[in-house]
Every structure is written in structure tokens, then in C-alpha cells.
Design an enzyme around this catalytic site. Structure first.
Site: not given
Length: 239
Positions: A16-17, A38, A117, A206
Site C-alpha cells: 500500500k505504501t 496514515k 492510507e 514489478p
């Protein structure tokens, strides 16, 4: 209008970060003013300045405005355990309303994007009575889903998308993140997710070693008008 984007994941540790920092970098490259939050972070490390979480520090660095650590991460918890358990062990009570109020204060500052987040996945408890998902519900935020590309991710992604829809929020995009390394039949799995998820794919990340926000941004293609629109809220009920 300030856009509020809530970044969630199919699980904890799915990147997520990484994706959040990439989205922030891409928004900044478009000349947009951004804040990054966050609200709750567990697994924080003691420092001379207080408890610090690596993910929150990355968001602080990626924000487009100057923010103190406490502004980015108002609830810092030392144990690397589920937030509601860490809060209970610390004898603290934190409500979804309090967290949403902290986030909402940035929606009134004339910014282009406020990125929030989450912690873990969508159905993470905040207490015995509330789930963390009530925070984006109170904010009426648009949701981006980070899918950790590993065995079982299709099921996790579809269940999460269903829960987001059930709560009445709009899933505006999803990102395929290969942080865990090579996945067998990666292209076929991404094709299946593209067909079944009710939102466009914003990119596929990736496996990158220590990527910067700029590195990740090169693999993200969110629609440019994402930062300027808030999809209408659909009927539903927050759990």
C-alpha cells in the site's frame, strides 16, 4: 474540489505504501498540491522524537506540503500487531469519527489531493465496535485497491471489492503489485482481475528493490481527472 483517495489492500504487506508514494509522486509531477496521511500505524519504532513508523515516514517524505510526523500519523503504536489489539493493550480508545475528523481537516485547506492510507486490509477492526473501513465511509473517499500478486489474490481482491461496494463507496482503480516476487501465470491472473473487478487497472508494479515514489510512478497510469473528481456515493451501509 479536493479529491480524497483512500488506499487499501487485499492484505497487510501487499505494498500500500509503495503504491501510495507512487501516486503522490505522479500527482506532484502534474503540479498538484498533496497531503498524505496514515492515521493509524502499528509496528512503530522508538526514537528520540517518539514512535515512528517506516511507512508513515515514507508518506511524510512523499507529501507535497510540509507535514509533521504527528500530522501524518496521529496514532502510532509500537507492537507490530492488529491495531485494535495494540490499542486495547495500551488502554487507548480511538474512534473512526476522530480519525475521520483529523483527515477531514486537510480537505478544507485548498489542496488538490488528500491521500489516506489504511492499515492492513479493508475489514480491519479499530475496536470491538468499529472497523477501520468506517473512516473512508465517513470521508466519502474514493478507494484504490492494491492487489498483492500471489496465489489467492483473485479471491481476496473480489471479496475486498465486494465489501467496498457493500459499504457504499466507489472503487475507482486497482494496482497489481508484485512485491512478493514472481507469480506463476502473472499475466493470466491480471487478465482475470481486469475482467472481474469493477474498476480499471491503474498499473502493474514489478518487483523493485527499494523503489522511490518516482520509480513506482513510472508504472502507474491513473486517469488524470481522478484528482479532480469524487464519484457519487452509492447506497450502502458501513459496517
Amino acid at each position: 474540489m479536493t479529491s480524497c483517495l483512500f488506499v487499501t489492500g487485499t492484505d497487510t504487506g501487499v505494498g500500500k505504501t509503495t503504491v501510495s508514494c507512487g501516486l503522490l509522486a505522479r500527482a506532484r509531477a502534474q503540479g498538484l498540491m498533496t497531503a498524505a496521511l496514515k492515521p493509524v500505524a502499528s509496528g512503530c519504532q522508538p526514537t528520540a522524537g517518539g514512535l515512528r513508523n517506516p511507512d508513515a515516514l515514507a508518506l511524510q517524505q512523499g507529501a507535497g506540503i510540509e507535514m509533521t510526523y504527528d500530522e501524518v500519523n496521529p496514532v502510532a503504536l509500537e507492537p507490530a500487531i492488529a491495531p485494535h489489539i495494540a490499542l486495547a493493550e495500551a488502554g487507548r480508545i480511538v474512534t473512526a469519527s476522530q480519525l475521520a475528523s483529523h483527515c477531514r481537516s486537510y480537505l478544507n485547506r485548498g489542496l488538490d489531493l488528500v491521500l489516506v492510507e489504511g492499515a492492513g486490509g479493508w475489514r480491519v477492526p479499530l475496536s470491538e465496535h468499529e472497523l477501520y473501513s468506517q473512516v473512508p465511509c465517513l470521508l466519502q473517499a474514493s478507494v484504490v485497491l492494491v492487489v498483492g500478486m500471489q496465489l489467492g489474490c483473485i479471491n481476496h481482491a473480489l471479496l475486498t471489492a465486494g465489501a467496498i461496494a457493500h459499504d457504499g463507496l466507489s472503487l475507482v482503480g486497482w494496482v497489481a503489485n508484485s512485491a512478493g516476487g514472481a507469480m506463476p501465470e502473472l499475466d493470466a491472473n491480471i487478465a482475470t482481475l481486469t475482467q472481474l473487478l469493477p474498476a480499471p487497472c491503474w498499473g502493474r508494479i514489478p518487483c523493485l528493490q527499494h523503489p522511490s515514489g518516482q520509480d513506482v510512478a513510472q508504472h502507474l497510469l491513473p486517469p488524470q481527472d481522478t484528482w479532480h473528481q469524487r464519484p457519487p456515493r452509492t447506497p450502502g451501509s458501513c459496517m
